[in-house]
Motif scaffolding. Structure first.
Motif, short mmCIF file in Angstrom:
data_model
loop_
_atom_site.label_atom_id
_atom_site.label_comp_id
_atom_site.label_asym_id
_atom_site.label_seq_id
_atom_site.Cartn_x
_atom_site.Cartn_y
_atom_site.Cartn_z
N ARG A 31 24.70 22.70 45.64
CA ARG A 31 24.02 22.16 44.50
C ARG A 31 24.98 21.85 43.36
NH1 ARG A 31 19.74 26.30 43.28
NH2 ARG A 31 21.20 26.91 41.66
N ARG A 32 24.55 20.94 42.50
CA ARG A 32 25.29 20.69 41.26
C ARG A 32 25.38 21.99 40.45
NH1 ARG A 32 28.52 16.40 40.58
NH2 ARG A 32 27.74 14.73 41.87
N PRO A 33 26.46 22.15 39.67
CA PRO A 33 26.59 23.39 38.90
C PRO A 33 25.49 23.52 37.84
CG PRO A 33 28.69 22.20 38.99
CD PRO A 33 27.64 21.28 39.53
N SER A 206 12.95 28.30 39.38
CA SER A 206 13.10 27.87 40.79
C SER A 206 14.54 28.06 41.24
CB SER A 206 12.72 26.39 40.89
OG SER A 206 13.34 25.82 42.01
N ASN A 207 14.71 28.47 42.49
CA ASN A 207 16.07 28.61 43.03
C ASN A 207 16.52 27.36 43.78
OD1 ASN A 207 16.82 31.13 42.07
ND2 ASN A 207 15.65 32.18 43.67
N PHE A 208 15.71 26.32 43.72
CA PHE A 208 16.01 25.13 44.53
C PHE A 208 16.54 23.96 43.71
CE2 PHE A 208 13.18 27.71 47.03
CZ PHE A 208 13.81 27.71 48.27
N GLU A 209 16.63 24.13 42.39
CA GLU A 209 17.20 23.07 41.55
C GLU A 209 18.21 23.70 40.60
OE1 GLU A 209 12.85 21.10 40.70
OE2 GLU A 209 13.47 23.07 39.99
N PRO A 210 19.24 22.93 40.24
CA PRO A 210 20.17 23.45 39.23
C PRO A 210 19.46 23.55 37.89
CG PRO A 210 20.64 21.14 39.68
CD PRO A 210 19.57 21.55 40.64
N PHE A 211 20.02 24.34 36.96
CA PHE A 211 19.36 24.51 35.66
C PHE A 211 20.33 24.25 34.51
CE2 PHE A 211 20.81 28.79 36.89
CZ PHE A 211 21.53 29.20 35.76
N PHE A 212 19.73 23.84 33.39
CA PHE A 212 20.46 23.73 32.12
C PHE A 212 19.71 24.57 31.10
CE2 PHE A 212 20.62 21.74 27.86
CZ PHE A 212 21.94 22.05 27.56
N MET A 213 20.45 25.44 30.40
CA MET A 213 19.87 26.27 29.34
C MET A 213 20.59 25.98 28.04
SD MET A 213 19.89 30.00 31.22
CE MET A 213 18.73 30.79 30.11
N MET A 214 19.82 25.81 26.98
CA MET A 214 20.41 25.71 25.64
C MET A 214 19.80 26.83 24.80
SD MET A 214 20.71 22.43 23.13
CE MET A 214 21.36 22.56 21.46
N ILE A 215 20.66 27.74 24.35
CA ILE A 215 20.22 28.90 23.58
C ILE A 215 20.85 28.76 22.19
CG2 ILE A 215 20.17 31.42 23.47
CD1 ILE A 215 20.87 31.27 26.57
N SER A 216 19.98 28.61 21.19
CA SER A 216 20.43 28.25 19.86
C SER A 216 20.05 29.35 18.87
CB SER A 216 19.77 26.92 19.50
OG SER A 216 20.16 26.49 18.25
N THR A 217 21.03 30.18 18.54
CA THR A 217 20.75 31.41 17.78
C THR A 217 20.63 31.14 16.28
OG1 THR A 217 23.07 31.97 17.32
CG2 THR A 217 22.18 32.68 19.45
N THR A 363 30.01 15.43 28.71
CA THR A 363 30.61 16.43 29.62
C THR A 363 29.55 17.01 30.55
OG1 THR A 363 32.18 17.02 27.88
CG2 THR A 363 31.94 18.57 29.71
N ILE A 364 28.40 17.40 29.97
CA ILE A 364 27.36 18.06 30.76
C ILE A 364 26.73 17.06 31.74
CG2 ILE A 364 25.12 19.24 30.58
CD1 ILE A 364 26.29 20.49 27.91
N LEU A 365 26.56 15.80 31.32
CA LEU A 365 26.06 14.77 32.25
C LEU A 365 27.07 14.50 33.36
CD1 LEU A 365 24.44 12.23 29.75
CD2 LEU A 365 23.24 13.72 31.38
N ASP A 366 28.36 14.55 33.02
CA ASP A 366 29.42 14.36 34.02
C ASP A 366 29.38 15.49 35.06
OD1 ASP A 366 31.59 13.15 35.21
OD2 ASP A 366 33.06 13.76 33.69
N ILE A 367 29.19 16.72 34.58
CA ILE A 367 29.06 17.87 35.48
C ILE A 367 27.87 17.66 36.44
CG2 ILE A 367 28.37 20.32 35.54
CD1 ILE A 367 30.08 20.64 32.93
N ALA A 368 26.79 17.06 35.90
CA ALA A 368 25.58 16.84 36.70
C ALA A 368 25.69 15.62 37.62
CB ALA A 368 24.38 16.66 35.77
N GLY A 369 26.82 14.90 37.51
CA GLY A 369 27.03 13.75 38.40
C GLY A 369 26.42 12.45 37.91
N TYR A 370 26.07 12.39 36.62
CA TYR A 370 25.44 11.19 36.08
C TYR A 370 26.51 10.17 35.69
CZ TYR A 370 22.13 8.33 33.40
OH TYR A 370 21.34 7.30 32.94
N ASP A 371 26.25 8.89 35.92
CA ASP A 371 27.19 7.82 35.58
C ASP A 371 27.19 7.60 34.06
OD1 ASP A 371 28.71 5.58 35.23
OD2 ASP A 371 27.47 4.25 36.48
#
Length: 540
Positions: A31-33, A206-217, A363-371
């Motif tokens: 899976r994508r990171p 879900s364990n079947f898709e990669p995830f993105f979390m943004m935690i804004s303190t 950067t994060i879109l690049d990690i996800a493989g987006y053009d």
């Protein structure tokens, strides 16, 4: 034979278990990171803001890379956060300050920019499950802009703070439904609530898709309310007395010159107290980071997860006799921490390249493989820098821009100062005004470490600093620097103020590929042809 058959049975069970586990395990490996972005609020790096975060330094910085030249294009919460989400400079996302009128979480922002933020693309185009918890934009939840019922596109799970940072007595939008919190530490302290919601997401997602979390303190933003166990920490700590502390900002814009020098004892006591409390609030962020990393490790997901740690702007405590705030053009306000760990990143590295928060989205879109060619983003992907690509061509400058906040009336605490000032302290030192509107080119090349700034005021005031010779920006060299450099910088500033997408990434003044045609400077309306146009300020 019985023993053999028992062993065979165990082996068979083990094999069966492997077969049951393998689809998820295999999916996880191919899976994508995953990506986690931790965003603190008003955390400086120039004045020791990272010092209290021992666990964060151990778990992210020492396990990855620290960017020592990371900046924001606007030293204020809302414009800076909008730049993170969109990958754009303020003149392209049109969020110019922390007010609804300045486009902070306005209806216009929701319509024009929110559908194209990087989390929206991650969810719709890249198949990521997305999670947001904490402070979003300062005016989020405003009644005139949809209230807390508005959930921006791109978020599978949404736990957003109404309005600005608080630690107790706040309202969260839980997927569009208001949830009120009180002042009981064990269930309401916001930094801990964010930690617990994040751990719950990691437990039940879900364990079947990669995830993105943004935690804004909320930390270390005012009101600087520490958790009870940390209220006595750092008793002997005070704000750093560096060479630009409590001095008169001579040769600077009038707003800086109006600060009273030396500061009163009560002002110094106030800013020392604020500095100490800011550090205390960060100890709870440190705990959050530790819990998060442990949970990712327990889940077997740490090795396939990038963790980014940064802040929305820097801060000052007494520099040039300004008590406390951000929003000025100097290093202490525009420079932020940026730490990254993740797959393919070698541990314990520092990187000196000039990076900005407009780079986080790409950067994060690049990690996800987006053009990235399909986006309108102004920033650049940091992925080549993270993975140690030696052949990467990088920027040598970027744009800083800010539109001052002010009111037509005079400040009630300081009527003598006249109209247009705001954020004034009891001794009538004001941190902002409507003509504290400026734009800068911040250059970091092999030959120059330079900042060139122009103010949009009647003086058309210019500030220039050579940070190699003057790292604390005490001496404005606008009147003594080589005229040709001034002209080139003025031209470069005009170019950057009207750039969009790829044109924001063209060579800087000291780069080999730079093109300069002095004739262009005098076309249209003379040297300073382009300021913040009225159109860009209205956000149309």
């Amino acid at each position: 034979a019985a023993a053999m058959s028992a062993a065979a049975a165990v082996r068979g069970l083990a094999l069966a278990a492997l077969l049951v586990l393998s689809p998820a395990t295999a999916a996880r490996q191919t899976r994508r990171p995953n990506v986690v972005l931790i965003l603190t609020d008003d955390q400086d790096v120039c004045l020791g803001g990272m010092t209290p975060l021992r666990k964060t330094n151990a778990l992210i910085a020492r396990m990855g890379v620290t960017f020592v030249n990371a900046y924001v294009p606007s030293a204020l919460c809302c414009p800076s956060r909008a730049s993170i989400l969109t990958g754009k400079y303020p003149h392209n996302h049109h969020v110019v300050n922390n007010t609804l009128e300045g486009n902070c979480s306005s209806k216009l922002w929701q319509k024009i920019q929110e559908p194209y933020t990087f989390p929206a693309l991650l969810k719709t185009m890249c198949g990521y499950q997305t999670f947001f918890a904490g402070k979003y934009l300062n005016e989020y939840g405003a009644e005139d802009a949809g209230g807390v019922g508005h959930v921006p596109p791109g978020w599978s799970f949404w736990y957003a703070l109404e309005k600005n940072s608080k630690y107790y007595n706040y309202t969260l939008s839980v997927n569009g439904k208001a949830r009120r919190h009180g002042e009981n530490y064990s269930v309401d302290y916001l930094t801990d609530v964010l930690a617990n919601m994040s751990l719950d997401f990691l437990e039940y997602k879900s364990n079947f898709e990669p995830f993105f979390m943004m935690i804004s303190t909320p930390a270390p933003h005012s009101p600087w309310t520490a958790a009870p166990q940390y209220k006595k920490s750092f008793q002997n700590v005070s704000a750093p007395r560096n060479s630009n502390f409590n001095i008169h900002g001579k040769n600077k814009h009038w707003l800086i010159r109006q600060a009273k020098t030396p500061m009163t004892n009560s002002s110094i006591q106030f800013l020392d107290d604020a500095y100490r409390k800011r550090w205390q609030t960060l100890l709870s962020v440190d705990d959050l980071i530790e819990k998060l990393v442990k949970k990712l490790e327990l889940n077997g997901e740490l090795d396939n997860t990038y963790i980014f740690y940064t802040s929305d702007n820097g801060y000052h405590t007494g520099q040039f006799s300004l008590p406390i705030d951000k929003r000025q053009l100097y290093e202490f306000d525009i420079k932020v921490p940026l730490l990254v760990r993740g797959p393919g990143i070698k541990p314990n590295q520092t990187n000196k390249m000039l990076v900005a928060n407009i780079d986080l989205g790409p950067t994060i879109l690049d990690i996800a493989g987006y053009d990235l060619n399909k986006t309108q983003m102004d920033g650049m992907s940091l992925l080549p820098l993270l993975t140690g690509d030696k052949n990467v061509t990088w920027r040598s400058d970027f744009l800083v821009e800010y539109q001052g906040e002010g009111y037509n009336g005079s400040d009630p605490t300081c009527p003598g100062l006249g109209p247009g000032v705001t954020h004034c302290f009891p001794d009538c030192v004001c941190e902002d005004s409507y003509n504290n509107t400026y734009a800068c080119v911040r250059t970091l090349s092999t030959s120059w470490d330079l900042q060139y700034c122009e103010f949009d005021d009647r003086e058309v005031f210019v500030e220039v600093y050579n940070l190699t010779a003057d790292p604390h920006q005490i001496n404005n060299i606008a009147k003594t620097i080589d005229q040709e450099i001034l002209e080139k910088m003025n031209y470069r500033l005009m170019m950057l103020q009207s750039c969009s997408g790829a044109t924001c990434r063209t060579p800087g003044v000291f780069d080999p590929g730079y093109r300069f045609d002095p004739r262009l400077m005098f076309s249209n309306h003379g040297v300073r042809a382009r300021r913040f146009s009225a159109q860009s300020l209205k956000g149309t």
